[in-house]
Motif scaffolding. Structure first.
Motif, PDB file in Angstrom:
ATOM      1  N   ALA A 169       0.876  -1.271   0.178  1.00  0.00           N
ATOM      2  CA  ALA A 169      -0.105   0.084   0.167  1.00  0.00           C
ATOM      3  C   ALA A 169       0.774   1.233   0.108  1.00  0.00           C
ATOM      4  O   ALA A 169       0.647   2.298  -0.859  1.00  0.00           O
ATOM      5  N   ASP A 170       1.739   1.012   0.857  1.00  0.00           N
ATOM      6  CA  ASP A 170       2.782   2.205   0.839  1.00  0.00           C
ATOM      7  C   ASP A 170       3.266   2.573  -0.491  1.00  0.00           C
ATOM      8  O   ASP A 170       3.621   3.754  -0.999  1.00  0.00           O
ATOM      9  N   TYR A 171       3.987   1.592  -1.139  1.00  0.00           N
ATOM     10  CA  TYR A 171       4.861   1.716  -2.338  1.00  0.00           C
ATOM     11  C   TYR A 171       3.948   2.099  -3.628  1.00  0.00           C
ATOM     12  O   TYR A 171       4.349   2.909  -4.210  1.00  0.00           O
ATOM     13  N   PHE A 172       2.651   1.869  -3.589  1.00  0.00           N
ATOM     14  CA  PHE A 172       1.744   2.375  -4.597  1.00  0.00           C
ATOM     15  C   PHE A 172       0.691   3.701  -4.039  1.00  0.00           C
ATOM     16  O   PHE A 172       0.366   4.179  -5.011  1.00  0.00           O
ATOM     17  N   GLY A 173       1.141   4.119  -2.858  1.00  0.00           N
ATOM     18  CA  GLY A 173       0.508   5.268  -2.517  1.00  0.00           C
ATOM     19  C   GLY A 173      -0.985   5.211  -2.442  1.00  0.00           C
ATOM     20  O   GLY A 173      -1.710   5.825  -2.720  1.00  0.00           O
ATOM     21  N   ILE A 174      -1.537   3.837  -2.032  1.00  0.00           N
ATOM     22  CA  ILE A 174      -3.062   3.430  -1.825  1.00  0.00           C
ATOM     23  C   ILE A 174      -3.279   3.183  -0.337  1.00  0.00           C
ATOM     24  O   ILE A 174      -2.400   2.626   0.126  1.00  0.00           O
ATOM     25  N   PRO A 175      -4.361   3.224  -0.154  1.00  0.00           N
ATOM     26  CA  PRO A 175      -5.106   2.746   0.836  1.00  0.00           C
ATOM     27  C   PRO A 175      -4.725   1.319   1.195  1.00  0.00           C
ATOM     28  O   PRO A 175      -5.009   0.542   0.353  1.00  0.00           O
ATOM     29  N   VAL A 176      -4.624   0.802   2.559  1.00  0.00           N
ATOM     30  CA  VAL A 176      -4.418  -0.565   2.648  1.00  0.00           C
ATOM     31  C   VAL A 176      -5.493  -1.355   2.477  1.00  0.00           C
ATOM     32  O   VAL A 176      -5.732  -2.590   1.903  1.00  0.00           O
ATOM     33  N   VAL A 177      -6.696  -0.777   2.853  1.00  0.00           N
ATOM     34  CA  VAL A 177      -7.937  -1.459   2.456  1.00  0.00           C
ATOM     35  C   VAL A 177      -8.064  -1.794   0.832  1.00  0.00           C
ATOM     36  O   VAL A 177      -8.693  -2.839   0.521  1.00  0.00           O
ATOM     37  N   GLU A 178      -7.466  -1.037   0.081  1.00  0.00           N
ATOM     38  CA  GLU A 178      -7.717  -1.331  -1.414  1.00  0.00           C
ATOM     39  C   GLU A 178      -6.747  -2.592  -1.706  1.00  0.00           C
ATOM     40  O   GLU A 178      -7.190  -3.372  -2.659  1.00  0.00           O
ATOM     41  N   VAL A 179      -5.588  -2.714  -1.080  1.00  0.00           N
ATOM     42  CA  VAL A 179      -4.821  -3.907  -1.283  1.00  0.00           C
ATOM     43  C   VAL A 179      -5.343  -4.964  -0.841  1.00  0.00           C
ATOM     44  O   VAL A 179      -5.326  -6.122  -1.275  1.00  0.00           O
ATOM     45  N   GLU A 180      -5.938  -4.970   0.418  1.00  0.00           N
ATOM     46  CA  GLU A 180      -6.783  -5.937   0.870  1.00  0.00           C
ATOM     47  C   GLU A 180      -7.863  -6.400  -0.043  1.00  0.00           C
ATOM     48  O   GLU A 180      -8.255  -7.614  -0.053  1.00  0.00           O
ATOM     49  N   GLY A 181      -8.668  -5.479  -0.614  1.00  0.00           N
ATOM     50  CA  GLY A 181      -9.641  -5.895  -1.480  1.00  0.00           C
ATOM     51  C   GLY A 181      -9.317  -6.743  -2.799  1.00  0.00           C
ATOM     52  O   GLY A 181      -9.873  -7.640  -2.904  1.00  0.00           O
TER      53      GLY A 181
END
Length: 159
Positions: free
Chosen positions: A50-62
Motif C-alpha cells: 500500500a505504501d509503495y503504490f500510495g494507496i490505502p491498505v483497504v484497497e490492497v486487501e480488496g
C-alpha cells in the motif's frame, strides 16, 4: 454541446477505468512477488505494498481477498494438497481429507500450530489414474487409504 459533454464524461470514465486496471495489475504483481518469496501475504507486506503504490491498505486487501490464488496463512514446512478432482472425489478424496484433518488437527486452508504441516484442497493434481491422490511439497502419493496416508504423515513427521 450536451453530446460533447457526454463524450468527455465517457472518455474520462474510460481513462479512469484504464488507470484503475493498470494499478490493480501492478498490485497483483506485487502480491504475487511477495507470496513467491514468503509463501503467503503477511499483514506487514500488505502495508508495504500500500505504501509503495500510495494507496490505502483497504484497497490492497480488496485485491488480495478477491483472488483465490493468494494465501493469508503462512504455510507449513510440508504443504499437503488433497486432490478433489472428479476421479479423486469419486474414489474418496473427501474421506482422505477427513483423515488428514483428524490426524493433523487442521482443516483445509490451515497450518498446524508448530508450522510443520499445512493442508489445502485443490481442484486437480492431474494424476487421475492414481486416485485418490495427495501431494506433499509437490511429491504425489496415490491410491491412498488410511493406512498409507498415516505412513506418509509419519515419514514427514520424523524429518
Amino acid at each position: 454541446a450536451q453530446s460533447l459533454a457526454r463524450n468527455k464524461t465517457n472518455a474520462l470514465a474510460l481513462i479512469t477505468a484504464d488507470i484503475t486496471n493498470v494499478y490493480q495489475l501492478d498490485v497483483i504483481k506485487g502480491l504475487q512477488a511477495v507470496q513467491g518469496v514468503e509463501g503467503y501475504v503477511s499483514d506487514e507486506s500488505i502495508v508495504a505494498i500500500a505504501d509503495y503504490f500510495g494507496i490505502p491498505v483497504v484497497e490492497v486487501e480488496g485485491v488480495l481477498s478477491f483472488y483465490a490464488q493468494f494465501k493469508r496463512v503462512k504455510p507449513g514446512k510440508y504443504k499437503i494438497a488433497v486432490c478433489d478432482g472428479t476421479a479423486c472425489h469419486i474414489k474418496g478424496s473427501t474421506q482422505v481429507e477427513e483423515w488428514l484433518t483428524r490426524e493433523l488437527g487442521i482443516k483445509s486452508g490451515e497450518t498446524d500450530a508448530r508450522g510443520h504441516f499445512s493442508l489445502e484442497t485443490v481442484a486437480c493434481l492431474g494424476c487421475c489414474s492414481l486416485a485418490p491422490v495427495m501431494s506433499v511439497n509437490g511429491r504425489v502419493y496415490g491410491k491412498l487409504d488410511r493406512k498409507s496416508m498415516i505412513k506418509i504423515l509419519k515419514e514427514y513427521e520424523n524429518k
